[in-house]
Design a protein around this motif. Structure first.
Motif, short mmCIF file in Angstrom:
data_model
loop_
_atom_site.label_atom_id
_atom_site.label_comp_id
_atom_site.label_asym_id
_atom_site.label_seq_id
_atom_site.Cartn_x
_atom_site.Cartn_y
_atom_site.Cartn_z
N VAL A 96 -2.13 6.31 28.07
CA VAL A 96 -3.05 6.74 29.09
C VAL A 96 -4.53 6.28 28.95
N PRO A 97 -5.40 6.22 30.01
CA PRO A 97 -6.54 6.06 29.84
C PRO A 97 -7.46 6.87 28.86
N SER A 98 -8.29 6.34 28.15
CA SER A 98 -8.86 7.46 27.09
C SER A 98 -9.58 8.46 27.74
N GLY A 99 -10.11 8.26 28.82
CA GLY A 99 -11.08 9.63 29.15
C GLY A 99 -9.98 10.50 29.67
N VAL A 100 -8.92 10.08 30.31
CA VAL A 100 -7.73 11.03 30.53
C VAL A 100 -7.31 11.85 29.58
N ALA A 101 -6.95 11.09 28.38
CA ALA A 101 -6.57 11.66 27.18
C ALA A 101 -7.51 12.53 26.51
N LEU A 102 -8.61 12.20 26.45
CA LEU A 102 -9.66 13.17 25.87
C LEU A 102 -9.82 14.27 26.60
N VAL A 103 -9.62 14.48 28.19
CA VAL A 103 -9.71 15.74 28.72
C VAL A 103 -8.41 16.63 28.37
N ALA A 104 -7.49 15.86 28.01
CA ALA A 104 -6.08 16.38 27.82
C ALA A 104 -5.85 17.15 26.60
N VAL A 105 -6.64 16.54 25.54
CA VAL A 105 -6.58 17.11 24.32
C VAL A 105 -6.57 18.66 24.10
N PRO A 106 -7.55 19.23 24.57
CA PRO A 106 -7.76 20.63 24.33
C PRO A 106 -6.25 21.41 24.78
N GLU A 156 -13.34 5.03 24.38
CA GLU A 156 -14.00 5.64 25.66
C GLU A 156 -15.27 4.88 25.45
N SER A 157 -15.96 4.94 24.50
CA SER A 157 -17.35 4.30 24.29
C SER A 157 -17.34 2.70 24.30
N GLY A 158 -16.13 2.21 23.90
CA GLY A 158 -16.05 0.81 23.58
C GLY A 158 -16.38 0.39 21.97
N ASN A 159 -16.28 1.55 21.24
CA ASN A 159 -16.68 1.21 19.73
C ASN A 159 -15.63 1.26 18.88
N ALA A 160 -14.26 1.25 19.27
CA ALA A 160 -13.37 1.11 18.33
C ALA A 160 -12.43 -0.03 18.45
N VAL A 174 -7.74 1.76 15.64
CA VAL A 174 -6.77 2.51 16.42
C VAL A 174 -5.54 2.42 15.87
N GLN A 175 -5.13 1.28 15.45
CA GLN A 175 -3.86 1.06 14.43
C GLN A 175 -3.95 1.97 13.17
N ARG A 176 -4.90 1.91 12.68
CA ARG A 176 -5.18 2.55 11.40
C ARG A 176 -4.81 4.25 11.58
N TRP A 177 -5.53 4.71 12.60
CA TRP A 177 -5.21 6.16 13.23
C TRP A 177 -4.00 6.35 13.31
N LEU A 178 -3.16 5.52 14.36
CA LEU A 178 -1.83 5.74 14.36
C LEU A 178 -1.03 5.78 13.36
N GLU A 179 -1.30 4.85 12.26
CA GLU A 179 -0.38 4.94 11.15
C GLU A 179 -0.97 6.24 10.28
N SER A 180 -1.99 6.72 10.21
CA SER A 180 -2.37 7.96 9.65
C SER A 180 -1.53 9.12 10.15
N THR A 181 -0.89 8.89 11.07
CA THR A 181 0.14 10.07 11.59
C THR A 181 1.31 10.28 10.71
N GLY A 182 1.28 9.37 9.59
CA GLY A 182 2.44 9.49 8.83
C GLY A 182 3.66 9.08 8.93
N THR A 183 4.07 8.62 10.17
CA THR A 183 5.25 8.29 10.62
C THR A 183 5.17 6.98 11.41
N GLU A 184 4.15 6.29 11.55
CA GLU A 184 3.82 5.06 12.22
C GLU A 184 4.21 4.13 11.06
N PRO A 185 5.17 2.96 11.21
CA PRO A 185 5.14 1.85 10.33
C PRO A 185 4.21 1.03 10.42
N LEU A 186 3.58 0.51 9.24
CA LEU A 186 2.58 -0.41 9.07
C LEU A 186 2.70 -1.48 9.80
#
Length: 197
Positions: free
Chosen positions: A29-39, A68-72, A77-89
């Motif tokens: 989903v859009p990053s702004g929507v996701a950020l609001v949903a996290v809590p 959201e700020s355009g700095n990623a 993002v791929q590295r963060w997804l892989e850091s979940t421990g179950t995302e294939p490289l």
């Protein structure tokens, strides 16, 4: 976006959701929507006995904030997804690259899912520590990469080697596309020649 959305997206009930499941839903989903949903997601998962970890939630806010700020970057993002421990490289040390999700054939889809299941078992057993991965622990990352290299290059019970099976399928698809293009070129050549006196 709410917990029901994550469950539908992942195809699992809330108590069984993994960090990867939640991360992929947040990225869907859009990053702004996701950020609001996290809590709210965090509270909802804690309420069903699947709180994940503070490090995961902190990394989710950091990554989504950077998007959201355009700095990623895509790599961030791929590295963060892989850091979940179950995302294939996406790219291994031996330069094995998984096809894009919408371009995977039956073999690639099967092997990708088998690897996800394998990694989930290793997280459950404690062999993979997602918190260490998200905190950029170099040893944890190296062990994570080694584990996947061994899996891709080792035989399954049926004798297939995952990395080779996926590469063979990609080669077959490439050769089939070439054959199709050659057949089209030949038919065009014959059509043009038939018009000549």
């Amino acid at each position: 976006m709410d917990l029901d959305f994550v469950c539908v997206h992942a195809g699992r009930p809330a108590p069984e959701l993994t960090r990867r499941d939640v991360a992929r839903a947040l990225l869907a989903v859009p990053s702004g929507v996701a950020l609001v949903a996290v809590p709210d997601l965090r509270r909802a998962l804690a309420a069903v006995g699947n709180p994940l970890s503070p490090h995961f939630w902190d990394s989710a806010k950091t990554t989504l904030g950077a998007i959201e700020s355009g700095n990623a970057t895509v790599g961030d993002v791929q590295r963060w997804l892989e850091s979940t421990g179950t995302e294939p490289l996406l790219l291994t040390r031996s330069f094995f690259v998984w096809p894009e999700e919408d371009e995977r054939g039956p073999v690639a889809r099967e092997m990708f899912q088998r690897l996800v299941s394998f990694l989930e078992e290793r997280v459950a057993s404690g062999e993979i520590d997602p918190d260490a991965l998200v905190l950029r622990d170099e040893r944890a990352r190296e062990a994570y990469e080694d584990l996947q290299e061994r899996w891709l290059n080792g035989p399954l019970p049926d004798g297939r080697v995952p990395g080779i099976a996926v590469s063979d399928e990609q080669d077959e698809e490439l050769f089939a596309a070439w054959d199709e293009e050659e057949a089209y070129a030949l038919s065009e050549l014959r059509r043009i020649l038939a018009e000549l006196p």
